[in-house]
Design a protein around this motif. Structure first.
Motif, PDB file in Angstrom:
ATOM      1  N   ALA A 137       0.835  -1.203   0.000  1.00  0.00           N
ATOM      2  CA  ALA A 137       0.000   0.000   0.000  1.00  0.00           C
ATOM      3  C   ALA A 137       0.871   1.255   0.000  1.00  0.00           C
ATOM      4  CB  ALA A 137      -0.940  -0.012   1.202  1.00  0.00           C
ATOM      5  N   ALA A 138       2.019   1.165   0.665  1.00  0.00           N
ATOM      6  CA  ALA A 138       2.919   2.327   0.727  1.00  0.00           C
ATOM      7  C   ALA A 138       3.711   2.493  -0.571  1.00  0.00           C
ATOM      8  CB  ALA A 138       3.871   2.183   1.915  1.00  0.00           C
ATOM      9  N   GLY A 139       3.578   1.527  -1.464  1.00  0.00           N
ATOM     10  CA  GLY A 139       4.251   1.638  -2.757  1.00  0.00           C
ATOM     11  C   GLY A 139       5.719   1.251  -2.754  1.00  0.00           C
ATOM     12  N   LYS A 140       6.105   0.363  -1.835  1.00  0.00           N
ATOM     13  CA  LYS A 140       7.498  -0.111  -1.857  1.00  0.00           C
ATOM     14  C   LYS A 140       7.760  -0.844  -3.173  1.00  0.00           C
ATOM     15  CE  LYS A 140       8.264   1.338   2.306  1.00  0.00           C
ATOM     16  NZ  LYS A 140       8.874   2.682   2.393  1.00  0.00           N
ATOM     17  N   ASP A 141       8.947  -0.670  -3.728  1.00  0.00           N
ATOM     18  CA  ASP A 141       9.277  -1.332  -4.988  1.00  0.00           C
ATOM     19  C   ASP A 141       9.676  -2.787  -4.772  1.00  0.00           C
ATOM     20  OD1 ASP A 141       9.108   1.064  -6.731  1.00  0.00           O
ATOM     21  OD2 ASP A 141      10.703   1.763  -5.385  1.00  0.00           O
ATOM     22  N   VAL A 142      10.444  -3.002  -3.715  1.00  0.00           N
ATOM     23  CA  VAL A 142      10.910  -4.354  -3.422  1.00  0.00           C
ATOM     24  C   VAL A 142      10.585  -4.702  -1.974  1.00  0.00           C
ATOM     25  CG1 VAL A 142      12.910  -5.910  -3.305  1.00  0.00           C
ATOM     26  CG2 VAL A 142      12.819  -4.144  -5.079  1.00  0.00           C
ATOM     27  N   ILE A 143       9.992  -5.875  -1.755  1.00  0.00           N
ATOM     28  CA  ILE A 143       9.750  -6.358  -0.396  1.00  0.00           C
ATOM     29  C   ILE A 143      10.610  -7.599  -0.199  1.00  0.00           C
ATOM     30  CG2 ILE A 143       8.028  -7.259   1.219  1.00  0.00           C
ATOM     31  CD1 ILE A 143       5.910  -5.665  -0.436  1.00  0.00           C
ATOM     32  N   LEU A 144      11.564  -7.502   0.710  1.00  0.00           N
ATOM     33  CA  LEU A 144      12.460  -8.624   0.988  1.00  0.00           C
ATOM     34  C   LEU A 144      11.884  -9.456   2.116  1.00  0.00           C
ATOM     35  CD1 LEU A 144      16.007  -6.939   1.123  1.00  0.00           C
ATOM     36  CD2 LEU A 144      15.143  -8.462  -0.654  1.00  0.00           C
ATOM     37  N   VAL A 145      11.679 -10.745   1.879  1.00  0.00           N
ATOM     38  CA  VAL A 145      11.283 -11.649   2.958  1.00  0.00           C
ATOM     39  C   VAL A 145      12.503 -12.506   3.281  1.00  0.00           C
ATOM     40  CG1 VAL A 145       9.707 -13.473   3.683  1.00  0.00           C
ATOM     41  CG2 VAL A 145       8.899 -11.667   2.168  1.00  0.00           C
ATOM     42  N   GLU A 146      13.060 -12.266   4.439  1.00  0.00           N
ATOM     43  CA  GLU A 146      14.321 -12.909   4.809  1.00  0.00           C
ATOM     44  C   GLU A 146      14.044 -13.987   5.843  1.00  0.00           C
ATOM     45  OE1 GLU A 146      16.662 -10.546   7.345  1.00  0.00           O
ATOM     46  OE2 GLU A 146      18.254 -12.047   7.431  1.00  0.00           O
ATOM     47  N   THR A 147      14.415 -15.239   5.563  1.00  0.00           N
ATOM     48  CA  THR A 147      14.179 -16.298   6.536  1.00  0.00           C
ATOM     49  C   THR A 147      15.451 -17.109   6.782  1.00  0.00           C
ATOM     50  OG1 THR A 147      13.671 -18.227   5.165  1.00  0.00           O
ATOM     51  CG2 THR A 147      11.925 -16.627   5.438  1.00  0.00           C
ATOM     52  N   VAL A 148      15.518 -17.677   7.967  1.00  0.00           N
ATOM     53  CA  VAL A 148      16.550 -18.656   8.241  1.00  0.00           C
ATOM     54  C   VAL A 148      16.003 -19.985   7.734  1.00  0.00           C
ATOM     55  CG1 VAL A 148      17.783 -19.890  10.047  1.00  0.00           C
ATOM     56  CG2 VAL A 148      17.428 -17.439  10.227  1.00  0.00           C
ATOM     57  N   GLY A 149      16.783 -20.676   6.920  1.00  0.00           N
ATOM     58  CA  GLY A 149      16.253 -21.858   6.248  1.00  0.00           C
ATOM     59  C   GLY A 149      16.214 -23.092   7.111  1.00  0.00           C
ATOM     60  N   VAL A 150      15.727 -22.962   8.312  1.00  0.00           N
ATOM     61  CA  VAL A 150      15.553 -24.121   9.173  1.00  0.00           C
ATOM     62  C   VAL A 150      14.146 -24.013   9.730  1.00  0.00           C
ATOM     63  CG1 VAL A 150      16.425 -25.388  11.159  1.00  0.00           C
ATOM     64  CG2 VAL A 150      17.983 -24.026   9.793  1.00  0.00           C
ATOM     65  N   GLY A 151      13.389 -25.085   9.661  1.00  0.00           N
ATOM     66  CA  GLY A 151      12.013 -25.019  10.131  1.00  0.00           C
ATOM     67  C   GLY A 151      11.091 -24.934   8.939  1.00  0.00           C
ATOM     68  N   GLN A 152      10.072 -25.775   8.951  1.00  0.00           N
ATOM     69  CA  GLN A 152       9.215 -25.896   7.787  1.00  0.00           C
ATOM     70  C   GLN A 152       8.473 -24.602   7.452  1.00  0.00           C
ATOM     71  OE1 GLN A 152       7.099 -29.560   7.200  1.00  0.00           O
ATOM     72  NE2 GLN A 152       5.194 -28.419   7.053  1.00  0.00           N
ATOM     73  N   ASP A 153       7.965 -23.932   8.483  1.00  0.00           N
ATOM     74  CA  ASP A 153       7.205 -22.710   8.246  1.00  0.00           C
ATOM     75  C   ASP A 153       8.057 -21.638   7.565  1.00  0.00           C
ATOM     76  OD1 ASP A 153       5.020 -23.862   9.308  1.00  0.00           O
ATOM     77  OD2 ASP A 153       4.849 -22.544  11.046  1.00  0.00           O
ATOM     78  N   GLU A 154       9.306 -21.537   7.997  1.00  0.00           N
ATOM     79  CA  GLU A 154      10.204 -20.549   7.406  1.00  0.00           C
ATOM     80  C   GLU A 154      10.411 -20.848   5.924  1.00  0.00           C
ATOM     81  OE1 GLU A 154      10.691 -21.940  10.326  1.00  0.00           O
ATOM     82  OE2 GLU A 154      10.747 -20.249  11.702  1.00  0.00           O
ATOM     83  N   VAL A 155      10.553 -22.118   5.594  1.00  0.00           N
ATOM     84  CA  VAL A 155      10.748 -22.488   4.195  1.00  0.00           C
ATOM     85  C   VAL A 155       9.463 -22.240   3.408  1.00  0.00           C
ATOM     86  CG1 VAL A 155      11.240 -24.374   2.614  1.00  0.00           C
ATOM     87  CG2 VAL A 155      12.573 -24.128   4.691  1.00  0.00           C
ATOM     88  N   GLU A 156       8.306 -22.556   4.024  1.00  0.00           N
ATOM     89  CA  GLU A 156       7.029 -22.346   3.346  1.00  0.00           C
ATOM     90  C   GLU A 156       6.844 -20.882   2.985  1.00  0.00           C
ATOM     91  OE1 GLU A 156       4.733 -24.471   2.181  1.00  0.00           O
ATOM     92  OE2 GLU A 156       6.249 -25.939   2.733  1.00  0.00           O
ATOM     93  N   VAL A 157       7.211 -19.999   3.920  1.00  0.00           N
ATOM     94  CA  VAL A 157       6.925 -18.586   3.693  1.00  0.00           C
ATOM     95  C   VAL A 157       7.796 -18.032   2.569  1.00  0.00           C
ATOM     96  CG1 VAL A 157       8.423 -17.360   5.335  1.00  0.00           C
ATOM     97  CG2 VAL A 157       6.107 -16.580   4.971  1.00  0.00           C
ATOM     98  N   VAL A 158       9.016 -18.540   2.446  1.00  0.00           N
ATOM     99  CA  VAL A 158       9.882 -18.033   1.377  1.00  0.00           C
ATOM    100  C   VAL A 158       9.389 -18.518   0.012  1.00  0.00           C
ATOM    101  CG1 VAL A 158      11.724 -19.753   1.082  1.00  0.00           C
ATOM    102  CG2 VAL A 158      12.280 -17.338   1.063  1.00  0.00           C
TER     103      VAL A 158
END
Lengths: 320, 320
Positions: A137-158
């Protein structure tokens, strides 16, 4: 108490203080937050959602820091969703990461929302989706989703990002072994960080051989070598991101967004149902169930059935 | 279809094939599983629940393997609950761990239940509690709950054990830094594994200094040095476990079990409510909501409200 209508307007014109206030409001998750998110929801942006994952210690935070710098140099406005398990094991490391990213903290066009405080009951998709909504909504050009790749939920979200970067490091022991198990399929770009380490070339060759074997008929994801601590290779990485984004199919992007929506809708529904339990069963009654289960007078399945029955009974009684 | 009453009897006399069948049944999580668990529930054992956690790569699996060997040498019957994030990053490592533990696979008194397949919706407490119920009913002496110490849920579940071992490794970079953040408070015993590595003594001194600083007025948890690959120190570790168990307060143990019950009851209730949503809202309707949210015709909060309302409406309609 900020006026929600004003706050919505502020976010829509990307006013720094409004975005900051909106994020705080959502973190506190009260009724105002829901009013805000409902108000922002119709305003879709054209943001690129970039997922970055990698094992702990792969230098991911330094890489993200460098990426932010390069994207800012191209005039991109950035929102960051940092999904970190709030584990005692990584608590210290997270603090360090946050401090490393602090050099961007005076830049009004770099916003970080950390997910470190999530509870037992999932909610990761909801929290991520909400942060994305505000940034879009704020018009950001890039949204970075940064996760630690351990744990199923973290992998799912990426997986729900438009484009996924997987960060590898040579010399992190059995990297190749570890990354065999399914990461190939989700990576759009591999970043081989710490590429000045001895053995980096060997790891690159192994990785490419593995990709060729595993992804026979598909386009191989590019492997970009970086030395994030010195800023080497990060410009090439940003270029690779934009090249690949331009090639991405609209249908593919839509499918990923819909997965995020489905996951988020389940989270929200679950949370609302949970609120209903709280109203139907008092804390003292819940405690009594726990005591009865502990003393083996009732099993937890029967107790859960009673709680669910009470919930729906109460609702139907209210209706009469 | 096994007869549940017979299966319950089999588990209660610790019949190898019955325990194996019970675990399979619970993994498939159907109505029979619930009948089985209800039937087993009144039968409480006197099992010691031992939680073991440590960062990936700390040699935890080798340590567990050694512990199993020592406990078996003392005639203890063992059940293992392996809580592994089913992450693509650790997929390979998990496979390796499982193979390492295979040397006990022909021992009828060593049972492993792996939690690798858990879904998005939590359920970790439920699955752990169920495995514990089966092992308790079968009269296992020690139940090992093994977790990778990354991810909040994994840490939460280890907190529910009667006794918590935290596995450290010298040379794993910033161990001390990483472990500062809250691990001190939950550890009953520290295991300094790979104690033949250069720097092990330095890490031990640092750890002890940190513990003295952090836990001023409390008993300091013992630090046991091991070289699990050679079996060194594991006998001392088993001795430390039994010494500490003998000293543990009953009230403290009860409080931890009640926490597990509370968490498990929430999981089960949540799952039952989820089943109700599935019956109230058809998959095709859910898809329609996703499409409407994607095209921004409705926001996910309003959609969730409608789903919840439909659920309770349907229930009250059925009652009439």
């Amino acid at each position: 108490m900020p006026d929600i209508a004003d706050l919505i307007k502020g976010v829509l014109r990307d006013d720094v203080r409004s975005v900051a206030r909106a994020i705080s409001l959502v973190e506190n998750a009260d009724d105002d937050a829901q009013a805000l998110l409902k108000g922002l929801f119709p305003h879709r942006g054209e943001s690129l959602i970039l997922g970055i994952t990698g094992a702990p210690g792969s230098g991911k935070s330094t890489l993200v820091d460098q990426l932010i710098g390069r994207l800012r140099a191209r005039g991109k406005k950035i929102g960051i969703v940092a999904v970190d398990p709030s584990s005692p094991f990584t608590g210290g490391a997270i603090l360090g990461d946050r401090i490393r990213m602090m050099r961007h903290s005076t830049d009004p066009d770099v916003f970080i929302r950390s997910m470190a405080t999530r509870g037992h009951l999932g909610g990761l998709a909801k929290a991520t989706g909400e942060a994305i909504s505000i940034f879009e909504a704020a018009g950001k050009d890039v949204i970075l989703v940064e996760t630690v790749g351990v744990g199923q939920d973290e992998v799912e979200v990426v997986k729900l990002a438009d484009l996924i970067l997987v960060n590898l490091t040579p010399g992190a022991g059995d990297d190749i072994q570890i990354f065999k198990a399914g990461i190939m399929e989700i990576a759009d770009i591999f970043v081989l960080n710490k590429a000045d380490t001895p053995g980096a070339n060997r790891v690159e060759i192994q990785l490419k051989a593995m990709l060729e074997l595993g992804l026979k008929d598909k386009d191989l994801p590019p492997v970009v070598k970086t030395v994030a601590t010195e800023g080497k290779g990060t410009d090439e990485l940003v270029q690779a991101v934009f090249n690949l984004t331009a090639k991405k199919e609209r249908a593919d992007l839509a499918a990923r967004r819909k997965k995020l929506i489905a996951w988020m809708l389940k989270d929200i529904t679950q949370e609302k149902l949970y609120g209903l339990i709280g109203r139907a069963v008092k804390a003292s009654e819940f405690e009594r169930y726990i005591e009865k289960i502990f003393s083996r007078k009732i099993d937890p399945y029967t107790a859960a059935d009673e709680i669910v029955a009470r919930l729906t009974d109460k609702r139907s009684r209210e209706k009469r």
